[in-house]
Design a protein around this motif. Sequence first.
Motif, PDB file in Angstrom:
ATOM      1  N   UNK A 102       0.912  -1.139  -0.184  1.00  0.00           N
ATOM      2  CA  UNK A 102       0.136  -0.053  -0.076  1.00  0.00           C
ATOM      3  C   UNK A 102       0.381   1.394  -0.002  1.00  0.00           C
ATOM      4  N   UNK A 103       1.418   0.894   0.259  1.00  0.00           N
ATOM      5  CA  UNK A 103       2.882   2.182   0.766  1.00  0.00           C
ATOM      6  C   UNK A 103       3.267   2.685  -1.155  1.00  0.00           C
ATOM      7  N   UNK A 104       4.161   1.515  -2.057  1.00  0.00           N
ATOM      8  CA  UNK A 104       4.115   1.241  -3.145  1.00  0.00           C
ATOM      9  C   UNK A 104       2.916   1.908  -3.651  1.00  0.00           C
ATOM     10  N   UNK A 105       1.920   1.344  -3.398  1.00  0.00           N
ATOM     11  CA  UNK A 105       1.060   2.517  -4.505  1.00  0.00           C
ATOM     12  C   UNK A 105       0.612   3.843  -4.329  1.00  0.00           C
ATOM     13  N   UNK A 106       0.270   4.507  -3.209  1.00  0.00           N
ATOM     14  CA  UNK A 106       0.161   5.762  -2.216  1.00  0.00           C
ATOM     15  C   UNK A 106       1.505   6.709  -3.258  1.00  0.00           C
ATOM     16  N   UNK A 107       2.585   6.112  -3.016  1.00  0.00           N
ATOM     17  CA  UNK A 107       4.377   6.809  -2.950  1.00  0.00           C
ATOM     18  C   UNK A 107       3.576   6.788  -4.890  1.00  0.00           C
ATOM     19  N   UNK A 108       3.107   6.755  -5.518  1.00  0.00           N
ATOM     20  CA  UNK A 108       2.918   6.152  -6.969  1.00  0.00           C
ATOM     21  C   UNK A 108       1.585   7.252  -7.296  1.00  0.00           C
ATOM     22  N   UNK A 109       1.190   7.368  -6.620  1.00  0.00           N
ATOM     23  CA  UNK A 109      -0.173   8.360  -6.565  1.00  0.00           C
ATOM     24  C   UNK A 109      -0.643   9.486  -5.819  1.00  0.00           C
ATOM     25  N   UNK A 110       1.525  10.233  -5.311  1.00  0.00           N
ATOM     26  CA  UNK A 110       0.730  11.286  -4.598  1.00  0.00           C
ATOM     27  C   UNK A 110       0.323  12.619  -6.089  1.00  0.00           C
ATOM     28  N   UNK A 111       0.013  12.437  -7.083  1.00  0.00           N
ATOM     29  CA  UNK A 111       0.097  13.206  -7.112  1.00  0.00           C
ATOM     30  C   UNK A 111      -1.991  13.969  -7.485  1.00  0.00           C
ATOM     31  N   UNK A 112      -2.735  12.659  -6.989  1.00  0.00           N
ATOM     32  CA  UNK A 112      -3.792  13.452  -6.357  1.00  0.00           C
ATOM     33  C   UNK A 112      -4.551  12.590  -4.871  1.00  0.00           C
ATOM     34  N   UNK A 113      -4.937  13.347  -4.849  1.00  0.00           N
ATOM     35  CA  UNK A 113      -5.958  13.084  -2.879  1.00  0.00           C
ATOM     36  C   UNK A 113      -5.572  11.711  -3.005  1.00  0.00           C
TER      37      UNK A 113
END
Length: 236
Positions: free
Chosen positions: A38-49
């Motif tokens: 889930x950390x990797x997923x979040x880091x790859x989607x930091x461009x959006x809320x």
Amino acid sequence: MMTYSWYVAKLQKHLPGVTFPGRWWDPINTMEKKTFSIEQFLKHNMHRPVFACIGLTEGDPSWERSFSRWPWGVCEQLVPVKTPFDPEKWAQKTLDLYNWSQPHDSFHPGSWERVANEEMWQARMKTAFFLFDLAENMEKEQQARLYELSYNLYCQIVDTQVDYPANWDKNLALAAERLLRSGGRGHGLDSLLSRSIYHFSHYLQREPTDPQSKAIRSIITHLKKERKKLRDRQKA
């Protein structure tokens, strides 16, 4: 749903702007080449809320290294840990998110409707609770500021309701007591004492079997003594 191997393959094309850093989310074997945490997923989607609703799985705490959860109604927004937090702005931003109108205690005990309704009611005070919890680990001035903000939010919430969850009384009483201990920040000491006494007492009327009932009664007794001392000084 991301834990299913078919989810990303079938849904990715329908979710433009969402990046999946692997074929599926595996909370256990996060080092597998085809999976992601889930950390990797979040880091790859930091461009959006990014928001999480009804919590995050305890099986993958990887996000805790890099992200914090900020209350957002029934959900929470996941933000990078280094993101500056402005409590006043966040309180204002989340103030009008809530429009749940189903009365409290309006479903049969044990029903899923009651559980869902309770979840929605408790969401109303998530920001106030978050700020109070944050204050517990802060230094004096910042702590008092957060206690005051939490107290003000609790008052706004409770004062506009007739029937509400019992723990709201306890939380408001605690917020008033903590703000009192922090000097009041301009709030009348008598008012804070009376608030705390009333809501602790009201809470015990509603939840007499609370395991902490003895301690709460002791606090009420102490607060009443402090209020009497204050009023005696004012009369002198």
